[in-house]
Scaffold this motif. Structure first.
Motif, mmCIF file in Angstrom:
data_model
loop_
_atom_site.group_PDB
_atom_site.id
_atom_site.type_symbol
_atom_site.label_atom_id
_atom_site.label_comp_id
_atom_site.label_asym_id
_atom_site.label_seq_id
_atom_site.Cartn_x
_atom_site.Cartn_y
_atom_site.Cartn_z
ATOM 1 N N LEU A 103 -6.546 -2.713 9.061
ATOM 2 C CA LEU A 103 -5.656 -2.762 10.207
ATOM 3 C C LEU A 103 -4.689 -3.929 10.124
ATOM 4 C CD1 LEU A 103 -7.988 -1.746 13.147
ATOM 5 C CD2 LEU A 103 -6.362 -0.376 11.897
ATOM 6 N N ASP A 104 -4.946 -4.890 9.258
ATOM 7 C CA ASP A 104 -4.026 -5.994 9.124
ATOM 8 C C ASP A 104 -2.959 -5.755 8.061
ATOM 9 O OD1 ASP A 104 -3.710 -8.731 7.273
ATOM 10 O OD2 ASP A 104 -3.354 -8.990 9.412
ATOM 11 N N LEU A 105 -3.049 -4.656 7.333
ATOM 12 C CA LEU A 105 -2.057 -4.382 6.302
ATOM 13 C C LEU A 105 -0.668 -4.261 6.908
ATOM 14 C CD1 LEU A 105 -3.769 -1.562 4.213
ATOM 15 C CD2 LEU A 105 -3.402 -3.907 3.488
ATOM 16 N N GLY A 106 0.346 -4.528 6.094
ATOM 17 C CA GLY A 106 1.708 -4.336 6.570
ATOM 18 C C GLY A 106 1.992 -2.869 6.851
ATOM 19 N N HIS A 107 1.333 -1.985 6.105
ATOM 20 C CA HIS A 107 1.519 -0.552 6.279
ATOM 21 C C HIS A 107 0.174 0.140 6.335
ATOM 22 C CE1 HIS A 107 5.540 1.191 6.242
ATOM 23 N NE2 HIS A 107 5.933 0.104 5.619
ATOM 24 N N PRO A 108 -0.550 0.009 7.454
ATOM 25 C CA PRO A 108 -1.865 0.646 7.508
ATOM 26 C C PRO A 108 -1.762 2.168 7.409
ATOM 27 C CG PRO A 108 -1.419 -0.581 9.542
ATOM 28 C CD PRO A 108 -0.213 -0.683 8.694
#
Lengths: 252, 406, 176
Positions: free
Chosen positions: B110-115
């Motif tokens: 969920l912290d990814l730039g593009h989840p």
């Protein structure tokens, strides 16, 4: 020899003509073979590994109160203006001017720092999806279509060359797409290079008459950059990591 | 003598149970909203930036993932090493491992730039990247542990559970090696770039996983009023002591090695002396509160036998573990990259050569806590629905010999 | 069939025909409604008839445009192939519409070209998180110039700064 006539001496004329031709050919021929005329790559032809692009930075010529290269990069690639919500530590920086001083000797230098386009890039090794990749001609890019924004490449880069985009962007330039949630860095102005141009930073430095940046094909022995690299000493940054960078520095 | 052990679901009717579910559910929901906000606005609302790239969400994620691998230890000791006292605990151990891993992965994704591109991460692989290998290892671990649990819980598959348990044991050693190597293989940063980080992470996983297991076990048995005998509990707490000591050993070797190499003196001085918050967290929280104090408590002849002390010691280990991951992850990023060895940076528009500061936002902290809440929520629901917990872990039910010899 | 049921049927058909009347009426207008919806498809500024194609015939584009785009993006990124035919920038150069003042509208704005069909088909695209939504350079396709874009297509180098612009920018930068 019985030649008292005023006829022109054909044998001498012939000799002069022939030797003149040979001399002329000998003078011009090396020019024909040594310098290959710059031909723009046709748009539908893929790039090859014949060329390897690089930049030589001469820090002796770099002026400390000038950042034409940074301004030109911003104009060309469209960063540095529209990130209004991000704080300064979150804003993108593709190229930056750095002033350094030797701790023991006190020698000071100024230089531009950008992605070093390594031959063995740590950022390419660590990217989980392969979005960070090296093109055949040595330019290291991010394929933002498959970048998931994990920022591992930013952890891995020894030069802090990569930036993450922290907010929604508008009015991007069509030749330099960039967007929220992906990672970006200096592309060596790949949109220009593919059309036989030079990066904006190099062009700007020449326009300012500092000529501290030389761009060219490292694989071509006769290109200006190769000749300069052979003539005077230059270093890679963090040479101990053995990355074989495409950007080299002279004067530090 | 074959011990007949009865596993039973917990009753799950008390007010306390519903309050627990509600509380964990609320924390999970808050984390979900925090994620929505971060994803919608972009990471500018967080405290992370181009200098401090991985922050609090990654501290939580790494802690949970490392602890997940260690939580399976208890089951492995029973299955692979054949210790009878650990066998009844196997099911809870497997459950906790799965839950903690899912909680940690949730925070990470969920912290990814593009989840929304998670499917890209699962289909495009760069096999030179240890991160890509970790994605495969995490998914495989989930699958293997689920199979292991199935074999343990279904009578007619019981004869295969040793094979599954051994496979799971080896798999999770590889997984934790991979997690440690995410940092250990980063040549760029002085605080990482050390092969020892891989085995250090394995030892850390043993300690954190067991500490969480002990706490969950004690809480589950106390709140359902099922008996938990000293034989099991004291075995576990002694083992925890061994693991704490082992972690201390690895930390000591790590720092001694770095101190020997002159090129790493900068980062060592930063962590051990000059680093402000990082130095405090290292000495006070990681070393004293997280390692020395619980070690003393656990091995003290009388304190070590009191239940509140055991629970406190486990909690202190967990707190110390968080501090350890925080110091490693954030301290390693706060210390500037040494791009020009021998030079100091006088001026730069990109914060070169300066110690980077990090102040986490409420959104990241909420997301991280949500990961823990989701993991605990899964455990709570699972023990209510399926037979993970033995009816009794009293001394005489587990090991008649231990009851007699005191 | 009984008399009553026949009457019911005919009434039903008449009713349905009445409902479809607005569709018949709007078929005459420029912006046609997509079926069973009040979304309209915005016509691009540059029109090609059914026989004269630009990139490919209309129904082939409708079915396959995503494949062309996906293929081209890999060619450009990895091979440096920048042909205009399947270039996303060229799509936008043709398909972006202008408002009454002659200013370009973003091609992903509601009811603009990409959005109208994509909203209707409920397929979300994230191209425009990164890609420009308005024409900036004139089109290289078919030699035609869209005439309103700021930069010409055949400049010295695509996207280059002109030499007279650069000193101005540098001095502005230094003045700050």
């Amino acid at each position: 020899m019985n030649d008292t006539s005023n006829k022109p001496d054909s044998s001498r004329r012939d000799f002069l003509t022939k030797s003149g031709t040979v001399a002329g050919a000998a003078a011009i021929a090396p020019g024909v073979f040594l310098t290959t005329p710059a031909v723009a790559k046709p748009a539908d032809e893929p790039i090859t590994a014949d060329k390897r692009w690089g930049i030589l930075v001469d820090t002796n010529k770099c002026a400390s109160n000038c950042d034409a290269c940074v301004t030109a990069c911003k104009e060309e690639n469209g960063w540095g203006k529209s990130e209004t919500h991000s704080n300064p530590e979150q804003q993108s920086q593709w190229i930056r001017k750095v002033e350094i001083r030797n701790k023991s000797t006190g020698f000071a230098a100024t230089l531009p720092m950008m992605c070093q386009h390594c031959e063995n890039p740590p950022c390419v090794d660590v990217c989980p999806t392969g979005a960070s990749f090296k093109r055949k001609d040595g330019i290291v890019l991010v394929d933002k279509h498959i970048c998931i924004g994990c920022r591992y490449c930013m952890m891995a880069c020894p030069f802090k060359a990569r930036s993450f985009i922290h907010e929604d962007l508008q009015d991007q330039l069509p030749w330099a797409p960039r967007g929220k949630g992906t990672v970006e860095s200096c592309t060596l102005c790949v949109q220009r290079v593919d059309n036989d141009g030079t990066p904006a930073c190099v062009e700007a430095c020449s326009a300012e008459n500092h000529n501290a940046l030389i761009f060219g094909d490292l694989n071509d022995e006769n290109s200006e950059i190769s000749r300069e690299l052979k003539k005077n000493d230059s270093i890679e940054l963090r040479a101990d990591l053995e990355l074989n960078t495409g950007v080299r520095y002279r004067g530090i | 003598m074959k011990l007949a052990l009865n596993y039973r679901e917990i009753e799950g009717k008390s007010t306390g149970f519903w309050v627990l579910l509600g509380g964990l559910g609320l924390l999970s929901a808050l984390a979900f909203f925090a994620f929505l906000y971060m994803e919608h606005s972009g990471h500018h609302v967080t405290g992370m930036n181009n200098q401090i790239v991985w922050g609090i969400p990654h501290v939580f994620a790494i802690f949970l993932i490392v602890a997940a691998s260690g939580a399976l230890n208890v089951a492995s000791i029973g299955t692979v090493f054949g210790k009878p006292l650990y066998k009844p605990l196997g099911r809870l151990s497997g459950l906790l491992a799965i839950a903690l891993l899912l909680g940690g992965l949730l925070v990470l994704v969920l912290d990814l730039g593009h989840p929304d591109r998670l499917i890209v991460a699962m289909t495009y692989y760069n096999f030179k990247s240890i991160f890509a290998w970790n994605i495969i290892l995490y998914n495989g671990f989930l699958a293997i542990t689920i199979v292991y649990l199935w074999f343990m819980m279904e009578r007619k598959m019981n004869k295969y559970y040793r094979a599954a348990g051994t496979f799971a044991f080896v798999w999770r050693l590889i997984l934790t090696t991979g997690t440690g190597s995410i940092f250990g293989w980063l040549v760029a940063r002085q605080a990482y770039d050390m092969a020892m980080l891989a085995p250090m992470f394995i030892i850390m996983s043993f300690a954190y996983g067991l500490a969480i297991f002990i706490l969950v076990l004690m809480a589950a048995y106390k709140w359902t009023e099922r008996p938990l005998g000293d034989a099991v509990l004291f075995r576990l707490k002694n083992l925890l002591g061994v693991f704490i000591a082992a972690v201390l050993y690895f930390v000591m070797v790590y720092h001694l090695s770095n101190l020997y190499a002159t090129e790493h003196h900068g980062v060592e001085r930063f962590i051990l002396m000059d680093g402000g918050i990082y130095t405090k967290l290292f000495w006070i929280v990681q070393i004293f509160i997280g390692s020395l104090l619980p070690l003393a408590m656990v091995y003290h002849p009388s304190i070590g036998k009191s239940r509140p002390a055991i629970a406190t010691a486990s909690l202190l280990v967990i707190i110390g573990g968080f501090a350890q991951v925080y110091v490693l992850l954030l301290g390693g990023q706060a210390y500037p990259l040494d791009i020009f060895p021998g030079y100091e940076v006088v001026n730069s528009s990109f914060f070169d050569g300066v110690v980077n500061s990090y102040s986490p936002s409420i959104w990241e902290i909420t997301l991280g806590i949500g990961g823990v809440a989701v993991a605990l929520l899964m455990v709570t629901v699972a023990v209510r629905v399926l037979r993970f917990l033995p009816e009794t872990l009293a001394d005489d039910a587990i090991d008649p010999h231990a009851a007699k010899a005191d | 069939m009984s008399y009553a049921s026949v009457v019911r049927r005919i009434t039903g058909l008449l009713f349905a025909a009445l409902l479809l009347l607005p569709l018949a009426a709007s078929a005459e207008e420029e912006a046609e409604n997509l079926p069973f919806s009040d979304l309209t498809m915005t016509e691009p500024d540059r029109h090609f008839s059914a026989t004269e194609e630009c990139v490919a015939p209309e129904d082939e584009m409708r079915r396959n445009h995503m494949n062309y785009i996906l293929h081209q993006r890999d060619d450009t990124m990895y091979e440096g192939i920048r042909t205009p035919r399947y270039s996303l920038e060229e799509c936008i150069n043709c398909h972006a519409a202008t408002d009454d003042q002659g200013e370009y509208l973003p091609v992903n704005a509601p009811n603009q070209f990409c959005s109208s069909c994509h909203t209707y088909a409920s397929v979300s695209i994230d191209c425009f998180q990164c890609h420009a939504t308005k024409p900036v350079r004139a089109s290289r396709l078919n030699g035609a110039s869209s005439g309103k874009a700021p930069y010409p297509a055949n400049g010295p180098v695509a996207g280059s700064l002109r030499h007279e612009t650069l000193p101005v920018l540098v001095s502005e930068g230094n003045a700050q």
